[in-house]
Design a protein around this motif. Structure first.
Motif, PDB file in Angstrom:
ATOM      1  N   LEU A 118      72.739  34.850 126.588  1.00  0.00           N
ATOM      2  CA  LEU A 118      72.848  35.815 127.685  1.00  0.00           C
ATOM      3  C   LEU A 118      73.300  35.110 128.962  1.00  0.00           C
ATOM      4  CD1 LEU A 118      69.648  37.978 127.115  1.00  0.00           C
ATOM      5  CD2 LEU A 118      71.990  38.430 126.358  1.00  0.00           C
ATOM      6  N   GLN A 119      74.388  35.616 129.538  1.00  0.00           N
ATOM      7  CA  GLN A 119      74.972  34.983 130.709  1.00  0.00           C
ATOM      8  C   GLN A 119      74.009  34.977 131.887  1.00  0.00           C
ATOM      9  OE1 GLN A 119      78.745  36.577 131.908  1.00  0.00           O
ATOM     10  NE2 GLN A 119      78.879  35.312 133.742  1.00  0.00           N
ATOM     11  N   GLU A 120      73.274  36.084 132.094  1.00  0.00           N
ATOM     12  CA  GLU A 120      72.375  36.132 133.244  1.00  0.00           C
ATOM     13  C   GLU A 120      71.275  35.073 133.147  1.00  0.00           C
ATOM     14  OE1 GLU A 120      71.265  39.766 130.612  1.00  0.00           O
ATOM     15  OE2 GLU A 120      73.064  38.631 131.195  1.00  0.00           O
ATOM     16  N   ASN A 121      70.817  34.798 131.912  1.00  0.00           N
ATOM     17  CA  ASN A 121      69.804  33.748 131.727  1.00  0.00           C
ATOM     18  C   ASN A 121      70.387  32.372 132.049  1.00  0.00           C
ATOM     19  OD1 ASN A 121      68.015  35.697 130.937  1.00  0.00           O
ATOM     20  ND2 ASN A 121      68.066  35.185 128.755  1.00  0.00           N
ATOM     21  N   ARG A 122      71.600  32.128 131.600  1.00  0.00           N
ATOM     22  CA  ARG A 122      72.241  30.844 131.871  1.00  0.00           C
ATOM     23  C   ARG A 122      72.432  30.639 133.370  1.00  0.00           C
ATOM     24  NH1 ARG A 122      75.612  32.716 127.703  1.00  0.00           N
ATOM     25  NH2 ARG A 122      77.430  32.852 129.092  1.00  0.00           N
ATOM     26  N   GLU A 123      72.921  31.697 134.045  1.00  0.00           N
ATOM     27  CA  GLU A 123      73.159  31.597 135.486  1.00  0.00           C
ATOM     28  C   GLU A 123      71.854  31.350 136.240  1.00  0.00           C
ATOM     29  OE1 GLU A 123      75.106  35.154 136.610  1.00  0.00           O
ATOM     30  OE2 GLU A 123      77.082  34.534 135.854  1.00  0.00           O
ATOM     31  N   LEU A 124      70.802  32.036 135.814  1.00  0.00           N
ATOM     32  CA  LEU A 124      69.516  31.913 136.498  1.00  0.00           C
ATOM     33  C   LEU A 124      68.968  30.496 136.386  1.00  0.00           C
ATOM     34  CD1 LEU A 124      67.440  33.546 138.075  1.00  0.00           C
ATOM     35  CD2 LEU A 124      66.315  34.082 135.897  1.00  0.00           C
ATOM     36  N   VAL A 125      68.968  29.955 135.176  1.00  0.00           N
ATOM     37  CA  VAL A 125      68.472  28.588 134.971  1.00  0.00           C
ATOM     38  C   VAL A 125      69.331  27.597 135.735  1.00  0.00           C
ATOM     39  CG1 VAL A 125      68.171  26.756 133.265  1.00  0.00           C
ATOM     40  CG2 VAL A 125      67.389  29.062 132.750  1.00  0.00           C
ATOM     41  N   ALA A 126      70.639  27.776 135.685  1.00  0.00           N
ATOM     42  CA  ALA A 126      71.538  26.856 136.384  1.00  0.00           C
ATOM     43  C   ALA A 126      71.262  26.858 137.886  1.00  0.00           C
ATOM     44  CB  ALA A 126      72.991  27.234 136.105  1.00  0.00           C
ATOM     45  N   ARG A 127      71.010  28.038 138.458  1.00  0.00           N
ATOM     46  CA  ARG A 127      70.749  28.111 139.900  1.00  0.00           C
ATOM     47  C   ARG A 127      69.399  27.493 140.248  1.00  0.00           C
ATOM     48  NH1 ARG A 127      72.105  33.627 142.744  1.00  0.00           N
ATOM     49  NH2 ARG A 127      71.492  32.276 144.477  1.00  0.00           N
ATOM     50  N   TYR A 128      68.396  27.769 139.422  1.00  0.00           N
ATOM     51  CA  TYR A 128      67.088  27.153 139.644  1.00  0.00           C
ATOM     52  C   TYR A 128      67.200  25.634 139.720  1.00  0.00           C
ATOM     53  CZ  TYR A 128      63.425  30.737 139.155  1.00  0.00           C
ATOM     54  OH  TYR A 128      62.561  31.762 139.357  1.00  0.00           O
ATOM     55  N   LEU A 129      67.836  25.066 138.706  1.00  0.00           N
ATOM     56  CA  LEU A 129      67.844  23.610 138.566  1.00  0.00           C
ATOM     57  C   LEU A 129      68.848  22.953 139.501  1.00  0.00           C
ATOM     58  CD1 LEU A 129      67.496  23.351 134.684  1.00  0.00           C
ATOM     59  CD2 LEU A 129      65.713  23.289 136.431  1.00  0.00           C
ATOM     60  N   SER A 130      69.944  23.615 139.792  1.00  0.00           N
ATOM     61  CA  SER A 130      70.927  23.040 140.717  1.00  0.00           C
ATOM     62  C   SER A 130      70.337  22.853 142.100  1.00  0.00           C
ATOM     63  CB  SER A 130      72.172  23.925 140.787  1.00  0.00           C
ATOM     64  OG  SER A 130      72.820  23.986 139.538  1.00  0.00           O
ATOM     65  N   ARG A 131      69.457  23.775 142.500  1.00  0.00           N
ATOM     66  CA  ARG A 131      68.840  23.654 143.816  1.00  0.00           C
ATOM     67  C   ARG A 131      67.880  22.468 143.891  1.00  0.00           C
ATOM     68  NH1 ARG A 131      66.677  29.396 145.752  1.00  0.00           N
ATOM     69  NH2 ARG A 131      65.371  29.128 143.913  1.00  0.00           N
ATOM     70  N   SER A 132      67.482  21.951 142.725  1.00  0.00           N
ATOM     71  CA  SER A 132      66.617  20.761 142.691  1.00  0.00           C
ATOM     72  C   SER A 132      67.424  19.479 142.524  1.00  0.00           C
ATOM     73  CB  SER A 132      65.615  20.884 141.539  1.00  0.00           C
ATOM     74  OG  SER A 132      64.798  22.012 141.703  1.00  0.00           O
ATOM     75  N   GLY A 133      68.743  19.603 142.570  1.00  0.00           N
ATOM     76  CA  GLY A 133      69.593  18.415 142.507  1.00  0.00           C
ATOM     77  C   GLY A 133      70.099  18.066 141.135  1.00  0.00           C
ATOM     78  N   HIS A 134      69.744  18.873 140.109  1.00  0.00           N
ATOM     79  CA  HIS A 134      70.200  18.579 138.757  1.00  0.00           C
ATOM     80  C   HIS A 134      71.652  19.055 138.563  1.00  0.00           C
ATOM     81  CE1 HIS A 134      66.158  17.489 137.662  1.00  0.00           C
ATOM     82  NE2 HIS A 134      65.701  18.670 138.008  1.00  0.00           N
ATOM     83  N   LEU A 135      72.349  18.360 137.706  1.00  0.00           N
ATOM     84  CA  LEU A 135      73.669  18.814 137.273  1.00  0.00           C
ATOM     85  C   LEU A 135      73.466  19.625 136.002  1.00  0.00           C
ATOM     86  CD1 LEU A 135      76.759  18.808 137.483  1.00  0.00           C
ATOM     87  CD2 LEU A 135      76.764  16.686 136.155  1.00  0.00           C
TER      88      LEU A 135
END
Length: 465
Positions: A118-135
């Protein structure tokens, strides 16, 4: 989007474009959840948990983005999150963990692969973790996830179980069976509450299992632990590779001065460097070039070195191919032993076959010498079998693996009587042979310092008459 902007009206300048877009995603997720709840009989709990996760995720991000600037919206989002928590507890029977006061040390940035259809799940996780500095990179299918793993070095995999074609269990199995990926931590994130399925994932190698909608603080903690495990594994792997390179260097370096078996004995046994030795029955070989001193007088030093190195190099390869231990080079002479440090049943036969191979290699070597204006060489080889002391001889500061005993002296004396291209073996070596050779020219040698005469024989291959 137009209706949404109109709904917020004058608040748009406060919210900003990004916040409005997140509100839009929140409303889409809420609509989806409402549809699923309206037809709960036709939808799985996994689907409902996905929708709850999306609602919760965007609501939490909006609260962080807005802060207290729009108090009314913040209050509404807080009520929404409490409702999601209650819904989750009702669906799973598990109370929501309160992470508001938990202090979490910042994680080292990592390279995260999020796998969900599910694209929305991928986007959500990516935004969560990107804000913590993860790639963060994402994959919408199991096949895409495996391709990503093959192309990049991933620190942690976040894996959804319920995916079409190749589900998360199959992806997990392939990751843990792959020699280069198996150390990569895998955190399963699923709406499934099936205990048997959770146990199966852990037994298959999953490092952790989180339920949807996931707690973001708990997810960060799991990722932090996974990154640290991966870093420790990578450092350990680098250390092992460095040790292997060092060992190869040591073997290659000392292999120029000692036989492979002696180097192995030193490296693999703690007592390998202790002084001392033991009695061994061995077959001793001594070989040298006939008339080498006279030949050297008529050549330039560089020519002598070239000729000698060519001879010693070729003979060394042959001796080592027959598992002989080269004790030392004495000018143009070679002293080698068969039977130590490792004894074999065919030590005497290997020594004879080695001597025959050494003599057989002289023709090609002499052809090369003559082509370069160097003289042809002829060698004599003596073989003798007896009991010697084999071990580390010398002092704590300087020692060598060597051989001491009367048979060593006898071999040297026999070699003095060898003619060019001749192999002489003692009677003691002849008695040990099992192969079929041509033995002839029996001689009794009177050797200085030895009361009894030494019986020797000339030996050749059976068909080499």
């Amino acid at each position: 989007m137009v209706e949404l902007r109109a709904l917020f009206g004058s608040e748009q300048s406060v919210l900003g474009t990004a916040a409005i877009e997140d509100f839009e995603r929140l409303f889409i997720a809420a609509d989806k959840l409402e549809t699923l709840l309206a037809d709960s009989a036709g939808n799985s709990q996994h689907d409902q948990m996905n929708a709850l996760a999306a609602v919760r995720g965007y609501a939490e991000m909006l609260r962080e983005e807005l802060g207290s600037e729009v108090q009314a919206l913040d209050d509404a989002l807080l009520r929404l999150l409490k409702a999601v928590s209650t819904a989750q507890e009702g669906a799973t029977g598990n109370p929501e963990l309160d992470s508001g006061d938990v202090g979490l040390r910042a994680s080292e940035p990592g390279f995260i692969l999020a796998v969900d259809d599910l694209q929305e799940n991928r986007e959500l996780v990516a935004r969560y973790l990107s804000r913590s500095g993860h790639l963060v990179v994402t994959a919408g299918s199991g096949e895409e996830a495996l391709r990503t793993l093959a192309e990049t070095d991933v620190d942690v995999v976040l894996l959804d179980l319920m995916m079409p074609v190749m589900d998360g269990r199959e992806v997990l199995r392939r990751i843990k069976e792959h020699p280069e990926w198996r150390a990569t931590p895998v955190i399963v994130i699923s709406g499934s509450q099936d205990m048997a399925g959770i146990i199966a994932c852990i037994e298959a190698g999953a490092d952790d299992y989180l339920f949807k909608p996931f707690n973001p603080v708990l997810l960060q903690a799991r990722i932090k632990a996974g990154i640290e495990r991966k870093r420790w594994h990578d450092r350990e792997q680098q250390y092992r590779e460095q040790l292997e390179r060092n060992e190869k260097f040591i073997r290659a370096t000392f292999g120029r001065y000692l036989s492979d078996e002696i180097v192995t004995d030193i490296l693999e046994r703690p007592e390998g460097l202790e002084l001392g030795g033991d009695l061994r029955e061995v077959t001793i070989m001594m070989s040298d070039i006939r008339g080498f001193t006279t030949l050297s007088e008529h050549l330039a030093p560089a020519q002598v070195v070239t000729m000698l190195n060519r001879y010693l190099g070729a003979m060394t390869d042959i001796i080592m191919s027959f598992n002989g231990t080269i004790d030392e080079f004495i000018g143009d002479a070679i002293l080698a032993v068969f039977g130590a440090p490792q004894r074999r049943e065919d030590d005497a036969d290997r020594a004879v076959r080695c001597a025959l191979a050494m003599q057989g290699a002289m023709a090609a070597m002499n052809a090369q010498n003559l082509a370069e204006g160097l003289p042809a060489l002829a060698t004599g080889i003596a073989l003798n079998t007896g009991v010697v002391i084999a071990g580390n001889i010398g002092s704590e500061r300087r020692s060598k693996y060597g051989f001491v005993g009367h048979p060593m002296n006898v071999t040297s004396r026999i070699e003095d009587h060898c003619r060019g291209d001749e192999i002489l073996i003692s009677d003691s070596t002849l008695q040990q042979l099992r192969g079929d050779y041509e033995v002839s020219d029996r001689r009794e040698l009177s050797i200085k310092g030895i009361e009894q005469s030494v019986v020797v024989h000339r030996i050749r291959e059976r068909n080499n008459v």
